[in-house]
Design a protein around this motif. Structure first.
Motif, short mmCIF file in Angstrom:
data_model
loop_
_atom_site.label_atom_id
_atom_site.label_comp_id
_atom_site.label_asym_id
_atom_site.label_seq_id
_atom_site.Cartn_x
_atom_site.Cartn_y
_atom_site.Cartn_z
N ILE A 128 0.65 -1.15 -0.08
CA ILE A 128 -0.08 0.12 0.01
C ILE A 128 0.79 1.25 0.06
CG2 ILE A 128 -1.54 1.26 1.36
CD1 ILE A 128 -3.14 -0.78 -0.12
N GLU A 129 1.89 1.22 0.74
CA GLU A 129 2.74 2.38 0.74
C GLU A 129 3.27 2.84 -0.51
OE1 GLU A 129 4.35 5.67 2.24
OE2 GLU A 129 3.03 4.23 3.47
N THR A 130 3.80 1.76 -1.15
CA THR A 130 4.28 1.89 -2.59
C THR A 130 3.02 2.54 -3.58
OG1 THR A 130 5.86 0.24 -2.43
CG2 THR A 130 5.32 0.86 -4.57
N GLN A 131 2.04 1.99 -3.41
CA GLN A 131 0.78 2.37 -4.22
C GLN A 131 0.56 3.78 -3.94
OE1 GLN A 131 -0.24 0.96 -6.97
NE2 GLN A 131 1.34 -0.63 -6.78
N SER A 132 0.52 4.11 -2.49
CA SER A 132 0.39 5.62 -2.16
C SER A 132 1.39 6.59 -2.79
CB SER A 132 0.55 5.57 -0.76
OG SER A 132 0.50 6.89 -0.23
N HIS A 133 2.52 6.24 -2.92
CA HIS A 133 3.46 7.21 -3.65
C HIS A 133 3.18 7.23 -5.14
CE1 HIS A 133 7.27 9.08 -4.54
NE2 HIS A 133 7.70 8.10 -5.58
N VAL A 170 -5.48 9.91 -0.63
CA VAL A 170 -4.38 10.69 -1.22
C VAL A 170 -5.03 11.56 -2.25
CG1 VAL A 170 -2.67 10.26 -3.08
CG2 VAL A 170 -2.84 8.91 -1.06
N ALA A 171 -6.10 11.35 -2.87
CA ALA A 171 -6.75 12.17 -3.78
C ALA A 171 -7.43 13.34 -3.28
CB ALA A 171 -7.89 11.30 -4.51
N LEU A 172 -7.95 13.33 -2.16
CA LEU A 172 -8.28 14.36 -1.34
C LEU A 172 -7.15 15.14 -0.54
CD1 LEU A 172 -11.39 13.13 0.36
CD2 LEU A 172 -11.45 14.27 -1.32
N GLU A 173 -6.19 14.56 -0.18
CA GLU A 173 -5.08 15.55 0.14
C GLU A 173 -4.44 16.07 -1.02
OE1 GLU A 173 -3.55 12.55 3.94
OE2 GLU A 173 -2.84 12.40 1.86
N GLU A 174 -4.12 15.47 -1.93
CA GLU A 174 -3.53 16.33 -3.08
C GLU A 174 -4.54 17.39 -3.65
OE1 GLU A 174 -0.09 15.80 -3.59
OE2 GLU A 174 -0.35 14.39 -1.86
N TRP A 175 -5.54 17.09 -3.92
CA TRP A 175 -6.73 18.23 -4.46
C TRP A 175 -6.67 19.43 -3.31
CZ3 TRP A 175 -9.97 18.55 -8.58
CH2 TRP A 175 -10.64 19.75 -8.52
N GLY A 194 -10.11 -5.16 -1.76
CA GLY A 194 -9.37 -3.85 -1.98
C GLY A 194 -9.71 -2.69 -1.17
N SER A 195 -10.10 -2.95 -0.07
CA SER A 195 -10.75 -1.82 0.67
C SER A 195 -9.52 -1.13 1.30
CB SER A 195 -11.34 -2.53 2.27
OG SER A 195 -10.57 -3.13 2.83
N ASN A 196 -8.51 -1.45 1.58
CA ASN A 196 -7.24 -0.66 2.19
C ASN A 196 -6.79 0.23 0.81
OD1 ASN A 196 -7.31 -1.47 4.81
ND2 ASN A 196 -6.13 -3.20 4.52
#
Length: 290
Positions: free
Chosen positions: A1-6, A253-258, A243-245
């Motif tokens: 998940i950490e890799t996918q977050s980046h 991430v989408a909200l944080e970056e927006w 795929g909940s996590n």
């Protein structure tokens, strides 16, 4: 998940690069709908240039399929053919040359008897990952951005208190639950005065359950810092969303970056917002300005 977050942050910022200077955008079509499909494509190891194709399958199967079975069936066959070809390409590669992605993992995997997974199994897994990971998360991101554009107090608070984001994400999921799942009835039963027979198909209304006043205080009110929130937007039990996590991460991430790059925003025209129904519900147009 950490890799996918980046990776997701990078994808989100690529999209924001294209719109942030304009002062307006459609938060659904210019942003929300692209993030999940690009994340899933990257994970599977298929070209992101095929994004429009993947999105069209999700729309035709999950949105339009409820009223047009033949249209959905055509999309299903296209999807099966596409992944059949990708799997054949991987099998033809020398093992050492195969890229590090989910397609390769599936091709290299064996079952409990030590046998390679069948093409049916592998294609079915790709089918599930692609469809389950696109429209659902796209809807969750779009609903959340629609809410923030429509509720300036919540938007201001989330900007002022970024530590609230994990709690807010859970409330977005509860309040705008995008998914309704289907089940087969296994025994004759009556629920709430409605008789159901073995073999019947039923829809489990997760969104309604997440507004149950017996389980949630002020169930019909969005509370951005709600502490007790045992929602089941991802289902429950052995069939809970695998795929909940990943979905939670993409939404966060989408909200944080927006919020980091887009100034205070509002709906351009509330009447122009459109929503889809069926098994997946979410906004398909969210015109905003800042």
């Amino acid at each position: 998940i950490e890799t996918q977050s980046h990776i997701t942050r990078g994808l989100a910022n690529e999209l924001l690069d294209e719109i942030v200077e304009r002062g307006h955008a459609d938060a659904a079509t210019d942003y929300a709908q692209h993030i999940p499909v690009r994340v899933i494509a990257q994970m599977l190891g298929v070209p992101t240039s095929d994004e429009d194709l993947f999105t069209s399958w999700a729309v035709r199967i999950l949105q339009e399929g409820i009223t047009n079975i033949e249209h959905a069936a055509g999309a299903v066959m296209e999807l099966i053919t596409y992944f059949g070809e990708r799997i054949a390409e991987r099998r033809a590669m020398p093992e050492a040359a195969r890229p590090d992605d989910l397609l390769t993992l599936l091709v290299d995997s064996v079952d409990d008897h030590g046998e390679p997974l069948t093409d049916r199994h592998t294609i079915g897994t790709c089918f599930l990952l692609l469809l389950a990971g696109i429209d659902t998360t796209w809807s969750a991101i779009g609903s959340s951005l629609w809410h923030l554009a429509s509720n300036p107090d919540d938007q201001a608070r989330l900007r002022a208190e970024p530590d609230l984001m994990p709690t807010a994400v859970e409330e977005f999921l509860r309040f705008y639950s995008p998914v309704t799942m289907a089940r087969h009835v296994v025994d004759d039963v009556e629920v709430g005065g409605c008789p159901m027979r073995a073999g019947d198909k039923v829809l489990l209304t997760f969104p309604a359950g997440n507004r149950d006043p017996e389980l949630f205080a002020d169930a019909d009110r969005f509370i951005i810092d709600r502490q007790s929130n045992r929602h089941f937007a991802f289902g429950s039990g052995i069939h809970r969303c695998l795929g909940s996590n990943l979905a939670r991460m993409e939404l966060r991430v989408a909200l944080e970056e927006w919020l980091a790059r887009v100034p205070t925003f509002e709906l351009t025209d509330p009447a122009a917002v459109t929503w889809t129904g069926g098994q997946v519900r979410g906004p398909r147009r969210v015109p905003v300005r800042w």
